[in-house]
Design a protein around this motif. Sequence first.
Motif, PDB file in Angstrom:
ATOM      1  N   UNK A  89       1.066  -0.831   0.008  1.00  0.00           N
ATOM      2  CA  UNK A  89      -0.011   0.129   0.000  1.00  0.00           C
ATOM      3  C   UNK A  89       1.189   1.146  -0.099  1.00  0.00           C
ATOM      4  N   UNK A  90       0.734   2.466  -1.033  1.00  0.00           N
ATOM      5  CA  UNK A  90       1.554   3.424  -0.956  1.00  0.00           C
ATOM      6  C   UNK A  90       0.860   4.303   0.254  1.00  0.00           C
TER       7      UNK A  90
ATOM      8  N   UNK B  58      -0.931   9.262   9.155  1.00  0.00           N
ATOM      9  CA  UNK B  58      -1.583   8.130  10.203  1.00  0.00           C
ATOM     10  C   UNK B  58      -0.920   6.528  10.596  1.00  0.00           C
ATOM     11  N   UNK B  59       0.571   6.125   9.972  1.00  0.00           N
ATOM     12  CA  UNK B  59       0.939   4.941  10.743  1.00  0.00           C
ATOM     13  C   UNK B  59       0.938   4.859  12.039  1.00  0.00           C
ATOM     14  N   UNK B  60       0.842   3.513  12.354  1.00  0.00           N
ATOM     15  CA  UNK B  60       1.575   3.171  13.791  1.00  0.00           C
ATOM     16  C   UNK B  60       3.407   3.609  14.381  1.00  0.00           C
TER      17      UNK B  60
ATOM     18  N   UNK C 136       1.633  -5.637   9.391  1.00  0.00           N
ATOM     19  CA  UNK C 136       2.093  -4.993   8.301  1.00  0.00           C
ATOM     20  C   UNK C 136       2.855  -3.987   9.144  1.00  0.00           C
ATOM     21  N   UNK C 137       4.097  -3.543   8.369  1.00  0.00           N
ATOM     22  CA  UNK C 137       5.171  -2.345   8.562  1.00  0.00           C
ATOM     23  C   UNK C 137       5.269  -1.254   7.701  1.00  0.00           C
ATOM     24  N   UNK C 138       5.622  -0.303   8.091  1.00  0.00           N
ATOM     25  CA  UNK C 138       5.764   0.959   7.390  1.00  0.00           C
ATOM     26  C   UNK C 138       6.778   1.550   6.956  1.00  0.00           C
ATOM     27  N   UNK C 139       7.351   1.642   5.499  1.00  0.00           N
ATOM     28  CA  UNK C 139       8.484   1.490   5.322  1.00  0.00           C
ATOM     29  C   UNK C 139       8.905   2.700   3.842  1.00  0.00           C
TER      30      UNK C 139
ATOM     31  N   UNK D 136       6.759   9.677   0.447  1.00  0.00           N
ATOM     32  CA  UNK D 136       6.252   8.065  -0.146  1.00  0.00           C
ATOM     33  C   UNK D 136       6.496   7.510   0.578  1.00  0.00           C
ATOM     34  N   UNK D 137       5.623   6.520   1.712  1.00  0.00           N
ATOM     35  CA  UNK D 137       5.836   5.191   2.837  1.00  0.00           C
ATOM     36  C   UNK D 137       5.299   4.198   1.830  1.00  0.00           C
ATOM     37  N   UNK D 138       5.485   3.588   2.102  1.00  0.00           N
ATOM     38  CA  UNK D 138       4.569   2.057   1.782  1.00  0.00           C
ATOM     39  C   UNK D 138       4.431   1.240   3.077  1.00  0.00           C
TER      40      UNK D 138
END
Length: 158
Positions: free
Chosen positions: A21-22, A41-43, A126-129, A136-138
């Motif tokens: 997810x972008x 809004x990512x944890x 799920x993790x955010x990088x 842009x985060x994925x």
Amino acid sequence: MGKEAKTNAMRLLERNKIPYEVLNYECDEFIDGLHTAEATGAPVEQSFKTLVMQGKSGQFYVYVVPIADEVNLKAAAKAVGEKSVEMIHVKDITKITGYVRGGCSPLGMKKAFHTIVHQSAAQYDKIYISGGRIGTSIALSPEDLMKVIDGAYADIIQ
């Protein structure tokens, strides 16, 4: 709306048929991971930053760590079998990785470097990088991340 320009990170995931997810956010220049998580809004606990270090041997290594934490250099070196590791200079990020500071993804660098992901990532669905550019985060599963990097989990934070 126009077609989104893909980053090397996105192309790598698509080539390997990995769902992601972008998350885009407004940003003109480098901001730290905490501000990035706030903007998307990512944890915070599921958000990870990408750090590039060089070992005593001259080899480069990539470390993916929680955004609110600092790397334990001794543990980071041990995880890759080096006597010591140190952060590369900011001016060298693009030359080594192909990415800019604040947009450095562990995916799709110029070369595939051995990557150590902090073990806490494994507990999340799920993790955010970084998505490979500023703004842009994925989001993806840590298992899927491990499928496409030369990676291992280790406890590498202070």
